[in-house]
Write an enzyme that holds these catalytic residues in place. Structure first.
Site, short mmCIF file in Angstrom:
data_model
loop_
_atom_site.label_atom_id
_atom_site.label_comp_id
_atom_site.label_asym_id
_atom_site.label_seq_id
_atom_site.Cartn_x
_atom_site.Cartn_y
_atom_site.Cartn_z
N CYS A 59 53.85 34.12 42.46
CA CYS A 59 53.18 32.99 41.64
C CYS A 59 51.92 32.75 42.34
O CYS A 59 51.57 32.50 43.29
CB CYS A 59 53.99 31.90 41.75
SG CYS A 59 53.29 30.45 40.82
N TYR A 102 46.23 33.46 31.31
CA TYR A 102 47.43 33.11 30.84
C TYR A 102 47.60 32.64 29.25
O TYR A 102 48.27 33.33 28.51
CB TYR A 102 48.07 32.14 31.40
CG TYR A 102 48.74 32.36 32.79
CD1 TYR A 102 50.26 32.66 32.82
CD2 TYR A 102 48.06 32.51 33.88
CE1 TYR A 102 50.77 32.98 33.93
CE2 TYR A 102 48.63 32.77 35.08
CZ TYR A 102 49.85 32.82 35.21
OH TYR A 102 50.56 33.21 36.47
#
Length: 318
Positions: free
Chosen positions: A54, A185
């Site tokens: 992450c 994203y």
């Protein structure tokens, strides 16, 4: 989540905003409600739950490493894949975090807020005595690790968020976060052509800006590594193996930018950066978990990232 009308990915930024600060009194935390509580700095009390996959958790791992807080704050690493209940400690023997004794990070969230309704995210700082999440506000957590834990840091710990540079660091972030860190994203999770193209254009406009900005300076702000570099690095290092293909940010790779590639090599080769990375876990996370983007869950073998070990030539800019 996506805005159904525009197809734009909107990140949920509602976090548990408690803080761990140096001037909080020892003992029990002070505050009336979750998000309004201050906890005391105390070596050995907290466990940083993170994941190498992450990028948001990666930032806190970097700060902990650079500050030399390994003995003061233990680190728990979840595996790269998860289901709708989120992160699991499947890398550890028995599938349990050895410090917290839990299988899923979700348990620590529920210990703090029963049936916690928001995302079970990493990083999360967990209070070891209660096995309850203190905060998952990744940006403030990084700032506090850099500024509040001095008494527990190594003697030569760097100033990652110096007061005289904070305004400039935050100004950089005002563009890097929405248009690049989160922009990739928004490109990858867009559900309309127009939303994708808008995010794509912002991503590469920002990379072009950074290429020019870093041409005559080694780091983004000042003469040493700061939180500005720590915020940028996790996105750059994931770009070629993930964002270029998986998120369709395919105008060009970071390796094809002369300045940005050298800057990334310089950071990669700095202790605490490349040696805390796992590119395979990063690829497995994105390509396996994001079934809406990659329904086959096939993880690509490439690209070759060995170029990161080549000389950067950036030390001449010090």
């Amino acid at each position: 989540m996506s805005d159904d009308t525009s197809g734009t990915f909107d990140r949920d930024t509602r976090y548990i905003t408690d803080r761990i600060v140096a001037d909080a009194p020892a003992g029990e935390p002070a505050g009336e409600k979750v998000g309004d509580v201050t906890w005391p700095v105390e070596a050995g009390r907290y466990h940083l739950a993170a994941a190498r996959a992450c990028p948001w958790a990666h930032r806190t791992i970097l700060v902990r490493e650079l500050m030399g807080l390994q003995d003061a704050i233990s680190l728990g690493l979840a595996g790269p894949t998860h289901d709708e209940r989120s992160w699991t400690f499947d890398l550890d023997p028995g599938g349990q975090d050895p410090v917290l004794g839990i299988e899923r990070l979700q348990e620590a969230y529920f210990n703090r807020v029963p049936d916690y309704p928001l995302g079970i995210t990493v990083p999360a700082m967990v209070d070891i005595p209660t096995t309850a999440v203190v905060t998952n506000d990744f940006d403030q957590l990084s700032k506090d690790l850099a500024t509040q834990w001095g008494e527990c840091a190594k003697p030569d710990a760097p100033e990652l968020y110096p007061e005289d540079l904070r305004e400039e660091i935050e100004k950089i972030n005002e563009r890097v976060y929405p248009d690049l860190n989160n922009g990739v994203y928004q490109a990858g999770f867009a559900t309309s052509q127009s939303a994708y193209e808008d995010a794509y254009d912002r991503v590469f406009a920002t990379l072009d800006w950074l290429e020019e900005l870093l041409a005559d300076r080694r780091y983004l702000v000042g003469d040493s590594i700061t939180l500005a570099d720590i915020r940028l690095y996790p996105t750059l290092v994931r770009f070629d193996p993930v964002y270029f293909g998986h998120f369709k940010c395919n105008r060009q790779t970071i390796s094809s930018f002369p300045v940005l590639s050298a800057y990334l090599k310089d950071l990669w080769q700095t202790p605490g950066f490349g040696d805390t990375m796992n590119i395979d876990q990063i690829k497995e996370h994105y390509y396996v978990v994001h079934t809406n983007v990659n329904p086959t869950q096939i993880v690509p073998k490439g690209p070759d990232m060995s170029w990161l070990d080549e000389p950067s030539g950036r030390d001449q800019l010090s």
